[in-house]
Design an enzyme around this catalytic site. Structure first.
Site: not given
Lengths: 257, 203
Positions: B78, B178, B180
């Protein structure tokens, strides 16, 4: 292409997920972490948790639950209820939530939006609002707080614009009139706010069938829609909802394995 | 060991938790020594470019990040991807680390396209090491984007713009989205990053 999001909402009271109608008569539905994992594994694009009694009881949010959810799922989630300060916001973020939803706090202290956006980025700060039909506001909708316990006299559309200007990254429009009724989202106020602000708008309250989400996206011009009761009771699944949206030509995420 | 660079730019908890979900311990650190000692480095970040650059400078991390971005398996996420470029339009203009050529631009105002872009978007990919694949869907949250450059290995479209969803140069991989927070698709990418042989392990 960006997908429209389907977001299960888990109302948590004393560590358990509950569901009520117009903020009342709550029944027990299950463990928040187990339900989060189940929805995450079955196509939820995001989740939202509200500690629904924290604000009314004037106590902080359950951080242990936030941390447990963060450990268990790999999709974004927002947390609201009982956020009283910048420090509370930070604790929720450090526990692993992506977004903090402020509602009553932002009405009492609008500057918290700007402070939160400056500290954590505007994408972290979500404005939750509970508008109710009201003749005394120009848009026809008035903002209520503390779980529909207090009327503010504030016009819902004006408040949305002001909050967007202060720096919220997203606005959840939760219709008090529609909440828990399963009669469909309150499309008029959703569309009015979606047209008035440059940030994403999330429709909330009233989902009774997949077609209601379709209407929220097409007529309400929402970027995301929240569902609760119809998922929690097993009447519909997220894949069922998404297949209806997909058939209507609405871009949705259809693969998650 | 994986080092997650802590420069007070947003939520590192979910990055750490995602690696833990893959049974891969990760250390959140702002120590240059720990970052240099790590086998792999993750450079996350959310928020504004200007304050992130100020934090990197005041914490003395600018040089070490530039260095490990060239020498170790490196994953920018990001804002941690955007900062690798030369310049951002954000906050009236900010000079960035300049590890990669190119600039970061705000999404144009397009009716019906809200800014920030928030949600799942589909990518088109051409990554020689297969970290990302065409039709993968990832979770994005951003108001600014990196232009498409020769380092771009995945693109996505929003507000009428095709932007860099992921870039690569050697062992440096960075993504706008993202991983994650992108469910099993994101975990697969993180697994690829963990499994990639580090330069020390190569002949």
């Amino acid at each position: 292409m960006l997908k429209k999001r389907v977001i299960p909402c888990l109302d948590v009271r004393q560590g358990r997920v509950t569901k009520g109608v117009r903020f009342k008569n709550n029944i027990d539905l299950g463990d928040p972490v187990e339900m989060a994992v189940c929805y995450s594994d079955n196509g939820a694009d995001e989740l939202v948790f509200y500690d629904i009694t924290a604000s009314a009881e004037r106590r902080p949010i359950d951080i242990g639950m936030v941390a447990a959810v963060a450990r268990a799922i790999r999709i974004p989630f927002a947390v609201g209820g009982g956020i009283a300060s910048l420090e509370d916001m930070e604790r929720v973020i450090l526990a692993g939530a992506e977004k903090i939803s402020v509602n009553s706090l932002a009405v009492r202290n609008p500057q918290i939006i700007a402070e939160g956006a400056a500290a954590f980025g505007r994408q972290c700060v979500v404005l939750g609002m509970d508008p109710v039909k009201s003749a005394r506001c120009p848009s026809g909708y008035e903002v209520t707080t503390r779980g529909f316990r207090e009327f503010t006299g504030m016009d819902a559309v004006e408040w949305a614009k002001r909050a967007a200007g202060l720096g919220v990254g997203e606005i959840v429009v939760n219709s008090v009139d529609a909440d828990g009724t399963r009669t469909g989202f309150e499309l008029e106020i959703t569309r009015k706010i979606a047209d008035a602000v440059g940030v994403p708008v999330v429709a909330s309250g009233g989902a009774g069938c997949p077609e209601h989400l379709r209407d929220a996206f097409l007529e309400g011009r929402a970027d995301a829609a929240i569902v609760a009761g119809i998922l929690h009771t097993g009447d519909y699944t997220i894949p069922q909802i998404k297949s209806v949206l997909d058939a209507a030509g609405i871009p949705v995420r259809l693969r998650w394995d | 060991m994986i080092a997650i660079v802590d420069y007070k730019a947003g939520n590192l908890t979910s990055v750490k938790l995602a690696f833990e979900a893959l049974d891969c311990p990760a250390l959140i650190t702002s120590s240059s020594d720990a970052i240099r000692a790590a086998e792999r480095v993750v450079f996350p970040g959310v928020g504004a470019a200007k304050s992130a650059m100020e934090n990197l400078r005041s914490m003395g991390l600018t040089e070490v990040v530039r260095e490990v971005a060239e020498t170790k398996p490196f994953l920018g996420i990001c804002l941690g991807m955007q900062i690798l470029f030369e310049h951002s339009e954000e906050d009236g203009g900010v000079d960035l680390l300049g590890v990669l050529r190119g600039k970061v631009i705000r999404f144009p105002d397009v009716p019906g396209c809200k800014v920030p872009e928030i949600g799942w978007n589909e990518i088109a990919a051409n990554d020689p090491r297969g970290f990302v694949r065409t039709h993968d869907e990832y979770y994005f949250v951003h108001s600014y984007y990196a232009e498409v450059t020769p380092c771009t290995v995945a693109t996505a479209g929003y507000a009428g713009v095709d932007f860099s969803a992921a870039v690569r140069r050697g062992d440096l991989f960075a993504c706008q989205f993202h991983p994650e927070k992108s469910g099993k698709t994101g975990l697969r990418l993180l697994r690829s990053f963990i499994n990639e042989p580090s330069s020390e392990g190569r002949p």
